[in-house]
Design a protein around this motif. Structure first.
Motif, mmCIF file in Angstrom:
data_model
loop_
_atom_site.group_PDB
_atom_site.id
_atom_site.type_symbol
_atom_site.label_atom_id
_atom_site.label_comp_id
_atom_site.label_asym_id
_atom_site.label_seq_id
_atom_site.Cartn_x
_atom_site.Cartn_y
_atom_site.Cartn_z
ATOM 1 N N ALA A 14 -16.731 46.946 17.040
ATOM 2 C CA ALA A 14 -16.004 46.149 16.046
ATOM 3 C C ALA A 14 -16.930 45.119 15.409
ATOM 4 C CB ALA A 14 -14.801 45.480 16.696
ATOM 5 N N MET A 15 -17.800 44.503 16.204
ATOM 6 C CA MET A 15 -18.734 43.524 15.658
ATOM 7 C C MET A 15 -19.717 44.183 14.687
ATOM 8 S SD MET A 15 -19.598 40.780 18.683
ATOM 9 C CE MET A 15 -20.110 41.957 19.916
ATOM 10 N N VAL A 16 -20.222 45.345 15.033
ATOM 11 C CA VAL A 16 -21.169 46.047 14.159
ATOM 12 C C VAL A 16 -20.487 46.433 12.848
ATOM 13 C CG1 VAL A 16 -22.518 48.170 13.913
ATOM 14 C CG2 VAL A 16 -22.633 46.862 16.036
ATOM 15 N N LEU A 17 -19.263 46.945 12.930
ATOM 16 C CA LEU A 17 -18.519 47.302 11.716
ATOM 17 C C LEU A 17 -18.247 46.061 10.861
ATOM 18 C CD1 LEU A 17 -16.012 49.863 13.261
ATOM 19 C CD2 LEU A 17 -17.877 50.369 11.680
ATOM 20 N N GLY A 18 -17.953 44.942 11.517
ATOM 21 C CA GLY A 18 -17.729 43.696 10.788
ATOM 22 C C GLY A 18 -18.972 43.226 10.057
ATOM 23 N N VAL A 19 -20.117 43.348 10.693
ATOM 24 C CA VAL A 19 -21.377 42.961 10.045
ATOM 25 C C VAL A 19 -21.641 43.854 8.835
ATOM 26 C CG1 VAL A 19 -23.896 42.891 10.339
ATOM 27 C CG2 VAL A 19 -22.403 41.925 12.100
ATOM 28 N N PHE A 20 -21.431 45.168 8.978
ATOM 29 C CA PHE A 20 -21.617 46.079 7.839
ATOM 30 C C PHE A 20 -20.662 45.724 6.698
ATOM 31 C CE2 PHE A 20 -23.352 49.651 10.723
ATOM 32 C CZ PHE A 20 -24.647 49.237 10.511
ATOM 33 N N ALA A 21 -19.419 45.392 7.032
ATOM 34 C CA ALA A 21 -18.448 45.021 5.998
ATOM 35 C C ALA A 21 -18.886 43.749 5.272
ATOM 36 C CB ALA A 21 -17.057 44.835 6.611
ATOM 37 N N ILE A 22 -19.377 42.768 6.004
ATOM 38 C CA ILE A 22 -19.830 41.518 5.370
ATOM 39 C C ILE A 22 -21.039 41.768 4.474
ATOM 40 C CG2 ILE A 22 -20.857 39.245 5.832
ATOM 41 C CD1 ILE A 22 -18.938 39.079 8.250
ATOM 42 N N VAL A 23 -21.942 42.644 4.912
ATOM 43 C CA VAL A 23 -23.100 42.988 4.072
ATOM 44 C C VAL A 23 -22.631 43.614 2.763
ATOM 45 C CG1 VAL A 23 -25.090 44.530 3.889
ATOM 46 C CG2 VAL A 23 -24.759 43.166 5.955
ATOM 47 N N LEU A 24 -21.674 44.541 2.838
ATOM 48 C CA LEU A 24 -21.157 45.161 1.617
ATOM 49 C C LEU A 24 -20.424 44.140 0.744
ATOM 50 C CD1 LEU A 24 -19.818 48.623 2.819
ATOM 51 C CD2 LEU A 24 -21.812 48.162 1.405
ATOM 52 N N GLU A 25 -19.737 43.195 1.367
ATOM 53 C CA GLU A 25 -19.006 42.194 0.598
ATOM 54 C C GLU A 25 -19.936 41.234 -0.136
ATOM 55 O OE1 GLU A 25 -15.079 42.132 3.482
ATOM 56 O OE2 GLU A 25 -16.560 40.522 3.639
ATOM 57 N N THR A 26 -21.144 41.057 0.355
ATOM 58 C CA THR A 26 -22.090 40.175 -0.330
ATOM 59 C C THR A 26 -22.773 40.858 -1.516
ATOM 60 O OG1 THR A 26 -23.871 40.748 1.198
ATOM 61 C CG2 THR A 26 -22.568 38.787 1.707
ATOM 62 N N LEU A 27 -22.711 42.187 -1.584
ATOM 63 C CA LEU A 27 -23.303 42.895 -2.722
ATOM 64 C C LEU A 27 -22.534 42.573 -3.998
ATOM 65 C CD1 LEU A 27 -23.947 46.413 -1.155
ATOM 66 C CD2 LEU A 27 -25.602 44.590 -1.541
ATOM 67 N N PRO A 28 -23.235 42.482 -5.112
ATOM 68 C CA PRO A 28 -22.550 42.093 -6.359
ATOM 69 C C PRO A 28 -21.869 43.261 -7.064
ATOM 70 C CG PRO A 28 -24.882 42.289 -6.742
ATOM 71 C CD PRO A 28 -24.671 42.529 -5.275
ATOM 72 N N GLY A 29 -21.201 44.126 -6.339
ATOM 73 C CA GLY A 29 -20.550 45.255 -6.988
ATOM 74 C C GLY A 29 -19.169 45.567 -6.471
ATOM 75 N N GLY A 30 -18.633 44.740 -5.596
ATOM 76 C CA GLY A 30 -17.370 45.070 -4.953
ATOM 77 C C GLY A 30 -16.131 44.620 -5.708
ATOM 78 N N ALA A 31 -16.126 43.388 -6.178
ATOM 79 C CA ALA A 31 -14.962 42.854 -6.883
ATOM 80 C C ALA A 31 -15.082 43.203 -8.367
ATOM 81 C CB ALA A 31 -14.877 41.348 -6.707
ATOM 82 N N VAL A 32 -14.043 43.791 -8.919
ATOM 83 C CA VAL A 32 -14.078 44.293 -10.288
ATOM 84 C C VAL A 32 -13.165 43.462 -11.177
ATOM 85 C CG1 VAL A 32 -13.635 46.295 -11.755
ATOM 86 C CG2 VAL A 32 -14.516 46.630 -9.441
ATOM 87 N N LEU A 33 -13.689 43.092 -12.340
ATOM 88 C CA LEU A 33 -12.901 42.478 -13.401
ATOM 89 C C LEU A 33 -13.101 43.291 -14.662
ATOM 90 C CD1 LEU A 33 -13.597 38.652 -12.989
ATOM 91 C CD2 LEU A 33 -11.555 39.901 -12.319
ATOM 92 N N ILE A 34 -12.028 43.471 -15.425
ATOM 93 C CA ILE A 34 -12.110 44.207 -16.684
ATOM 94 C C ILE A 34 -11.653 43.268 -17.795
ATOM 95 C CG2 ILE A 34 -11.318 46.207 -17.984
ATOM 96 C CD1 ILE A 34 -10.868 47.612 -15.282
ATOM 97 N N PHE A 35 -12.566 43.003 -18.735
ATOM 98 C CA PHE A 35 -12.281 42.116 -19.853
ATOM 99 C C PHE A 35 -12.068 42.953 -21.111
ATOM 100 C CE2 PHE A 35 -14.971 39.681 -16.942
ATOM 101 C CZ PHE A 35 -14.157 38.569 -16.729
ATOM 102 N N SER A 36 -11.102 42.574 -21.908
ATOM 103 C CA SER A 36 -10.815 43.296 -23.142
ATOM 104 C C SER A 36 -11.889 42.980 -24.182
ATOM 105 C CB SER A 36 -9.441 42.891 -23.674
ATOM 106 O OG SER A 36 -9.206 43.500 -24.921
ATOM 107 N N ASP A 37 -12.303 44.009 -24.909
ATOM 108 C CA ASP A 37 -13.278 43.796 -25.974
ATOM 109 C C ASP A 37 -12.645 43.965 -27.349
ATOM 110 O OD1 ASP A 37 -12.936 46.510 -26.024
ATOM 111 O OD2 ASP A 37 -15.060 47.019 -25.933
ATOM 112 N N GLY A 38 -11.333 44.137 -27.386
ATOM 113 C CA GLY A 38 -10.618 44.227 -28.650
ATOM 114 C C GLY A 38 -10.492 45.630 -29.200
ATOM 115 N N SER A 39 -11.252 46.567 -28.697
ATOM 116 C CA SER A 39 -11.197 47.931 -29.229
ATOM 117 C C SER A 39 -10.331 48.857 -28.378
ATOM 118 C CB SER A 39 -12.610 48.508 -29.330
ATOM 119 O OG SER A 39 -13.149 48.694 -28.032
ATOM 120 N N GLY A 40 -9.677 48.318 -27.394
ATOM 121 C CA GLY A 40 -8.831 49.152 -26.536
ATOM 122 C C GLY A 40 -9.489 49.516 -25.226
ATOM 123 N N SER A 41 -10.803 49.521 -25.221
ATOM 124 C CA SER A 41 -11.499 49.753 -23.951
ATOM 125 C C SER A 41 -11.920 48.397 -23.401
ATOM 126 C CB SER A 41 -12.715 50.661 -24.152
ATOM 127 O OG SER A 41 -13.632 50.049 -25.011
ATOM 128 N N GLY A 42 -12.305 48.383 -22.161
ATOM 129 C CA GLY A 42 -12.647 47.112 -21.545
ATOM 130 C C GLY A 42 -14.095 47.035 -21.121
#
Length: 138
Positions: A14-42
């Motif tokens: 469980a500790m090893v899996l937790g460390v791997f999860a924290i490493v992935l959470e620190t990567l700048p690609g996990g949380a996604v935001l989609i902003f409108s650009d006015g053309s219908g796509s984001g």
């Protein structure tokens, strides 16, 4: 002796899996935001789970998941050191289950708010929950 050994192995996993999860959470690609650009796509922007930008745009799940993952890792370490009491193990299972539910909550906004890193983090949390449950049953 065997019972304690199985508990220790489950807690270490469980500790090893937790460390791997924290490493992935620190990567700048996990949380996604989609902003409108006015053309219908984001415009898709990704952030670390610990970034406050998604939190400021009402995507609360990544930051809460990150904080809960750190709490789970601390709980696993304390459980390993103290050889785990029943209440601590039960609390760990409850917090882990809530973390899994919070980690999949961006799907409420749509599938585009959930990427492969998010899937990997959720998978690690589910595996961590399994290890904690198995260690509790030993």
């Amino acid at each position: 002796m065997k019972r304690t050994m199985n508990f220790k192995i489950g807690t270490i996993a469980a500790m090893v899996l937790g460390v791997f999860a924290i490493v992935l959470e620190t990567l700048p690609g996990g949380a996604v935001l989609i902003f409108s650009d006015g053309s219908g796509s984001g415009i898709v922007s990704t952030y670390s789970y610990f970034s406050l930008t998604p939190f400021g745009y009402a995507n609360f799940a990544p930051l809460i998941t990150g904080i809960m993952t750190i709490a789970l890792l601390v709980m696993a370490v304390v459980s390993f050191i103290k050889a785990g009491g029943k209440r601590l193990r039960t609390a760990t299972i409850v917090v882990n289950a809530i973390a899994v539910l919070v980690s999949i909550s961006p799907l409420i906004y749509g599938i585009h708010y959930y990427n492969i890193i998010s899937v990997a983090i959720t998978t690690l949390l589910v595996l961590m929950l399994g290890m904690v449950v198995l260690a509790k049953n030993e």
